[in-house]
Design an enzyme around this catalytic site. Sequence first.
Site, short mmCIF file in Angstrom:
data_model
loop_
_atom_site.label_atom_id
_atom_site.label_comp_id
_atom_site.label_asym_id
_atom_site.label_seq_id
_atom_site.Cartn_x
_atom_site.Cartn_y
_atom_site.Cartn_z
N CYS A 1 82.21 -6.21 -103.41
CA CYS A 1 81.11 -5.28 -103.16
C CYS A 1 79.82 -5.74 -103.82
O CYS A 1 79.84 -6.46 -104.82
CB CYS A 1 81.47 -3.91 -103.73
N ARG B 1 79.07 -12.61 -100.93
CA ARG B 1 80.17 -12.16 -101.78
C ARG B 1 81.38 -11.70 -100.96
O ARG B 1 82.46 -11.53 -101.52
CB ARG B 1 79.70 -10.99 -102.67
N TRP C 1 83.66 -4.02 -99.88
CA TRP C 1 84.86 -4.80 -99.60
C TRP C 1 86.02 -3.85 -99.88
O TRP C 1 86.27 -3.47 -101.02
CB TRP C 1 84.90 -6.00 -100.54
N ASN D 1 80.63 -0.40 -107.29
CA ASN D 1 81.49 -1.59 -107.31
C ASN D 1 82.59 -1.34 -108.33
O ASN D 1 82.30 -0.82 -109.41
CB ASN D 1 80.73 -2.83 -107.77
N GLY D 2 83.82 -1.74 -108.04
CA GLY D 2 84.90 -1.59 -109.01
C GLY D 2 85.97 -0.63 -108.49
O GLY D 2 86.03 -0.34 -107.30
N GLU E 1 94.53 -28.49 -105.67
CA GLU E 1 93.18 -28.02 -105.40
C GLU E 1 92.77 -28.37 -103.96
O GLU E 1 92.19 -27.54 -103.25
CB GLU E 1 92.21 -28.61 -106.43
N LYS F 1 91.80 -25.60 -101.09
CA LYS F 1 90.50 -25.63 -100.40
C LYS F 1 90.71 -25.68 -98.90
O LYS F 1 90.04 -24.97 -98.15
CB LYS F 1 89.73 -26.86 -100.88
N GLU G 1 92.09 -22.33 -97.58
CA GLU G 1 91.10 -21.27 -97.72
C GLU G 1 90.10 -21.27 -96.57
O GLU G 1 89.78 -20.22 -96.02
CB GLU G 1 90.37 -21.49 -99.05
N HIS H 1 113.85 -33.53 -103.00
CA HIS H 1 114.76 -32.52 -103.53
C HIS H 1 114.75 -31.26 -102.64
O HIS H 1 115.05 -30.17 -103.11
CB HIS H 1 114.40 -32.20 -104.98
N LYS I 1 83.87 -13.67 -102.79
CA LYS I 1 83.43 -14.69 -103.73
C LYS I 1 83.87 -14.35 -105.15
O LYS I 1 84.33 -15.19 -105.89
CB LYS I 1 81.91 -14.83 -103.66
O1 M6R Z 1 84.77 -16.77 -110.40
P1 M6R Z 1 86.08 -17.42 -110.79
O2 M6R Z 1 85.92 -18.87 -111.08
O3 M6R Z 1 86.79 -16.70 -111.91
O4 M6R Z 1 86.99 -17.30 -109.50
C1 M6R Z 1 88.32 -17.71 -109.52
C2 M6R Z 1 88.88 -17.83 -108.12
O5 M6R Z 1 88.83 -16.60 -107.47
C3 M6R Z 1 88.12 -18.88 -107.29
O6 M6R Z 1 88.09 -20.12 -107.92
C4 M6R Z 1 88.78 -19.03 -105.90
O7 M6R Z 1 90.06 -19.57 -106.03
C5 M6R Z 1 87.90 -19.90 -104.99
N1 M6R Z 1 87.44 -19.12 -103.86
C6 M6R Z 1 88.58 -21.10 -104.43
O8 M6R Z 1 87.70 -21.90 -103.70
#
Ligand code: M6R
Length: 610
Positions: A2, A27, A76, A100-101, A483, A487, A490, A506, A605
């Site tokens: 949000c 966001r 959101w 927000n929250g 990683e 990516k 995602e 295995h 985000k």
């Molecule tokens: O703001 P942060 O670094 O704490 O966020 C952590 C994860 O939510 C963030 O890295 C997420 O995995 C990314 N969208 C991946 O690209």
Amino acid sequence: MCGITGYVGAREASEVVLQGLHTLEYRGYDSAGVAAFINGNINVVKAVGKVSNVEEKIAALGTLKGAHCGIGHTRWATHGAPSDTNSHPHGTENIQIVHNGIIENYAPLRAMLQSNGFTFVSETDTEVAAKLIEYHYNNCHSREDALVYAMRDIIGSYAIAVMFRDCPETLYAIRKDNPLIIGVGEGENFVASDIAAVLRYTKTYYQLGDLELAIVTKDSICMMDMDKKEVSHPLLTATWSIEAAERGGYDHFMIKEINEEPEAVEKTLHPRIRDMMPNFEEENLSDERLKNAKSVTFVACGTAMHAGLVGKTAIEQLCRVPVKVEIASEFRYNDPILSEEDLVVIISQSGETADSLAALRLAKEKGAYTLGIVNVIGSTIAREADNVIYTWAGPEISVASTKAYTVQISLIYLLTIKMAYLKGKISEAEAKEYTRILYEDMPSLIKDTIAKEEEIKDAAKLFAKYEDLFFIGRGIDYHLAMEGSLKLKEISYIHSEAYAAGELKHGTISLITTEMPVIALATQEELYEKMISNIREVKARGAKVLLVAREGAKDAAAEAEKVIYLPRCEKFFTSIPLATVLQMLAYYVARERGCDIDKPRNLAKSVTVE
Ligand code: M6R
């Protein structure tokens, strides 16, 4: 996640608020809304979907025209599906709020309010907060007291902007565990969940503290605590330009942000290097603290957690100190064993991730020394950690984290060098040479990696048509595989698995067929031959292989369909250029598949809810 914007001043309020909401779109959200004062009333316009839907509705209805004070929100969904009714603002004809929250005890509060005659139209916890404020206001007739009473009642996290009908041209705000800033203008002021929302109008702002409230008019800002005692906060200046918060000519924020990596690494590392040695004096990070640390625990989520995995390999290798890497959402409920001699490093781009924040608080409770590696100045993790080292990556708008990760690992390498030197594991000359590579070579090395764009684009074409694939690697390459896989999943929605190459046989090698391509990471010289054996195993089962290897890696071209060579790099740091390759690969695969790269489905985000 949000977003909130609010405005009071001479401009057309709905325009300023909508502009702010557009800036906050990155966001992630599913509905939006605006409220503004008109002729003694608060008029509300909201809609499910994009901010542009609300914009069109506002233009068609004309009911917000001429207003000079208003609030807006991008939602959101948490409590209740995305819908016009569940969108913010919420409230009554007397009070409207955006929030927000999460109000954790919204159910008992709602029941209490219902027994006091309140009715509800939405499924949201926010409507409960709005009506709770109204309930207290009806009883105590003081807006400030009503907000304080509501803060006392609410369990959970919130940043809330409030408009009271009987106090026009004034914004109220309260917060707990969720960011809220007050933007300072001339003859106008702002509230927002993120400075980016008001950057077009002002760069100066206050960060409202936890359990504080603010009263904001066009000419005044008053911040107070729960005892209604005035509090003051330093006036902060955003170093981010509007251009930095926009795409600057690139097709997507993600690729713009990858291209910003050389500069981000330089900005993050250079101020912490003196006489070619790591130097954290500005951060008051004492040598004793690093020297005496018995163990290091990285705690974070997602990509930030993967940065911790790189830290584990680096620190264990160079400092010979045991390192744990914990997923914050697990750590917080696992009753971790920690003491004063343990260093807990919380890594977070946003500095607001709910699980990472809870993990930080738990680590402090357990007596560990906590260090935040955070990108957003003044964010909650940055403020609450015993110490913070900022990564100067600038705003990261794309949901997929790229430059933030690259600067996190670069900074962790610098810390590692310092720690290894203090612990007597490397000589001063060695420390200086490692530091020199980071200082002098790394930015241009990342540039050279980005220059491989066409090769990476070509490789991406090979994979874009598949729905599943494997990443494999050994040692630090395995951590980078995790990683790279995150990516790719995602943003391209291709299912992928990251596997330690030696573990394939295995069980999971049964999945390898002609329809299961493999991306093999083999940048470590001492593990190269082992990786080649693993590559042959998957090729024998029909898999197409993309190999990422060091420049000059033996017979690489004969072992795979395609090879991407990393620019020549000291082996301790290969994860940095490798990260850039994997980010670009994910980007071009997603692009090939026509995905909404900067705003992947279902994601936000900044994950400020548990
Ligand atoms: O703001 P942060 O670094 O704490 O966020 C952590 C994860 O939510 C963030 O890295 C997420 O995995 C990314 N969208 C991946 O690209």
